[in-house]
Design an enzyme around this catalytic site. Structure first.
Site, mmCIF file in Angstrom:
data_model
loop_
_atom_site.group_PDB
_atom_site.id
_atom_site.type_symbol
_atom_site.label_atom_id
_atom_site.label_comp_id
_atom_site.label_asym_id
_atom_site.label_seq_id
_atom_site.Cartn_x
_atom_site.Cartn_y
_atom_site.Cartn_z
ATOM 1 N N CYS A 120 -6.035 -41.137 -78.974
ATOM 2 C CA CYS A 120 -6.414 -40.893 -80.371
ATOM 3 C C CYS A 120 -5.480 -39.882 -81.023
ATOM 4 C CB CYS A 120 -7.855 -40.389 -80.411
ATOM 5 S SG CYS A 120 -8.438 -40.005 -82.065
ATOM 6 N N CYS A 146 -6.263 -38.269 -83.949
ATOM 7 C CA CYS A 146 -6.987 -37.484 -84.958
ATOM 8 C C CYS A 146 -6.725 -35.990 -84.777
ATOM 9 C CB CYS A 146 -8.498 -37.767 -84.895
ATOM 10 S SG CYS A 146 -9.400 -36.848 -83.639
ATOM 11 N N HIS A 186 -13.377 -36.699 -85.425
ATOM 12 C CA HIS A 186 -12.977 -37.701 -84.435
ATOM 13 C C HIS A 186 -13.706 -39.017 -84.641
ATOM 14 C CE1 HIS A 186 -11.823 -39.770 -80.820
ATOM 15 N NE2 HIS A 186 -13.089 -40.110 -80.716
#
Lengths: 375, 375
Positions: B307, B309, B338
């Site tokens: 990820c 983020c 998130h």
């Protein structure tokens, strides 16, 4: 090589001065206000929020971090900076004040303080050596000596005993720091002595003999009248070497900061801007107000029309009142951003006034503004 | 001119499609997930957080905003966008679902719904006309018709009566929108009919006759099995004109979104990513986990190694677990960032898979990944 304090300007009207020091995590310009990051977070804020709000250095609480999450969690990250994603300098307190104010203090001995955790009741012994070692594990840039705090008011006998124990512990802290800390980490001694000017003088002299990179006044803002706090500062600050930073612990209101900078103090920390933000109180150049007041219901103005913070730049009092009265999580963050920004800008204004040798004019304007209407 | 929906790609394997529409506050690419900003804030997040997490459009709740802070507070700002500092498009619901689920519903009549506020017990009458007028005051980019929601399970007789009332109200909403809304604001009709496929078909046909710029399925994700929800979607979605966006209200899990996109749905909203974030649950490509689990105590990995983020880029599971178990305010924000990012990226991946006409391959990979270990 430990912290070197450079004085860049000295007010000719007052003991106020401007300076700077470098740490392994960046430089700090003084006078400086340090937001309090109790549990590895300045409540509701990211490091980016803090930097944008003008924070240069933050404070971590050894007592809290030792209990939660514990040194074994933080150590693998190489310290508190990476654990919490804060790139700048960190000052850690020793844990002494929290043992005195939060924990159940079971026994104070020559060895150290035995206490029960306020979280789970577990028993711990904090010695001067252990306090320094924890702060080294946190990779603190400025380490504080373990001191014994006393209640206010206190009788002279108790104040004397506490300062003498604090002095002996300071020697043990100094020895641990010298042998175990990384070279750039500084250790500050903490002056105690309660509200007795001669004891404060005695404490200051004993600590100055040990040659610390910086000095702090502890045990202030514990309920005493402002006049008494300022009297203690008037006594103790001139006893400290002018080439070392002077830190007033746990203080205080904007007025306190102005008066203590006027007396030659360089560093401050306090939960006031963040805690009061979470209670809806805003600090502004025109004084304070609480956003829950119904008169802000349809108020399209920012909290402080003169403020350049993220909150004032983007949100109205009406919106902030709505968030706060609805107990929305965003309220705590937006309010905290403004109050931290107010504190850091107040310090920046003082630095500039000192640099331009117009501190008394600044101080007059500061009070005149606060006499006007805040909201 | 009201919302024009452009289809840019149509899956050849499934009814899934990619499209876009413009609003007065910017464009939206579909399929899209809309974070829920109940009280004029997506809980714990700023608009900048939302944009960084990939949000294109957010949802506002008419019922909540009507009660707090009230239209007289928001109107002077010209609408919800400036009040909450969100620059992008906003879809508002009609208030119908909250009257059904939160308020005390006192009387449902041809005229409208009489209810008692869940905040202060005050009495209000929400008519179709008033719902549209409130949404116009909020300057909503996509306005929803007032509908009557029913409980699950419901008998056919009640489902039929509610859908017929919803249809008559839709005509009144349409008339108010035509005469009072700004030209770019779109109005969506809401298909009801409970879990009865033929009633859903009847509702869809009646609404399509009125020619709305978009259509929604209401009354889903109210406790029914997933298979039933998908059966209703299988019945209703093909009855809707392919050149209008199709919005499934209040849905759902990542699996729900994938299955509904596969059936030709374009828009979604749900509190799941933000509410579950505040309860410590993370969504990842490998499934979900709760950060409070002791196995994360010293875990230096990010929530999801794949990820990008802000939370995964800067914080470890150990730190997030510490924040969450200490109930620190920052936890709610970092967790929400998130989960919203996960949802927006899931939609982006689906858009790309449709554009490249490999939606079924995407769907297989999606399920295979979730069978692996999340934490």
């Amino acid at each position: 090589m430990t912290l070197q304090f450079q004085i860049s300007a000295q007010s000719t009207e007052t003991p106020a001065r401007c300076g700077s020091f470098e740490t392994a995590h960046g430089g700090v310009k003084t006078p400086v206000f340090m937001p309090v990051g109790t549990l590895g977070t300045v409540k509701a804020l990211t490091p980016e929020d803090l930097l944008q709000a003008g924070a240069q250095i933050i404070l971590g609480n050894t007592y809290h971090l030792y209990l939660r999450p514990g040194c074994d969690v933080i150590a693998p990250f190489g310290g508190l900076h990476r654990f919490m994603h804060w790139p700048g300098p960190i000052l850690t307190d020793s844990g002494g004040f929290q043992i005195f104010s939060l924990a159940k203090l079971l026994k104070m001995s020559e060895d150290g303080a035995t206490f029960q955790s306020h979280i789970d009741g577990s028993r711990h012994l904090l010695t001067p050596e252990k306090s320094i070692e924890i702060q080294i594990t946190l990779d603190s840039d400025i380490i504080m000596c373990l001191d014994q705090c006393i209640a206010y008011p206190a009788v002279r006998e108790d104040a004397l005993a506490a300062l003498e124990l604090t002095t002996r512990w300071a020697q043990r802290c100094h020895a641990t720091w010298k042998t175990k800390a990384r070279p750039e980490a500084a250790l500050f001694g903490i002056i105690q002595g309660g509200m007795f000017p001669d004891l404060r003088q005695q404490s200051a002299e004993a600590l100055v003999d040990m040659d610390f990179p910086g000095y702090a006044l502890g045990g202030l803002s514990v309920g005493e009248p402002t006049e008494l706090m300022l009297e203690i500062a008037d006594t103790a600050l001139p006893r400290l070497p002018s080439d070392r930073p002077r830190y007033i612990m746990g203080v205080g209101t904007p007025e306190n900061l102005v008066e203590l900078v006027a007396r030659g103090a360089d560093m401050f920390d306090c939960v006031l801007p963040t805690r009061n933000a979470r209670n809806g109180q805003f600090f502004t150049s025109r004084g304070t107000f609480n956003i829950s007041n119904a008169r802000f219901r349809q108020d399209q103005d920012p909290v402080d029309p003169d403020c350049a913070c993220y909150t004032c730049h983007n949100y109205s009092r009406a919106y902030l009142r709505h968030l706060y009265t609805a107990r929305e999580l965003l309220a705590y963050r937006l309010n905290s951003i403004h109050n931290i920004h107010y504190y850091t800008q107040l310090m920046a204004q003082m630095r500039q006034a000192i640099a331009e040798d117009r501190f008394n004019a600044f101080r007059r304007t500061f009070y005149a503004m606060r006499a006007s209407d805040a909201g």
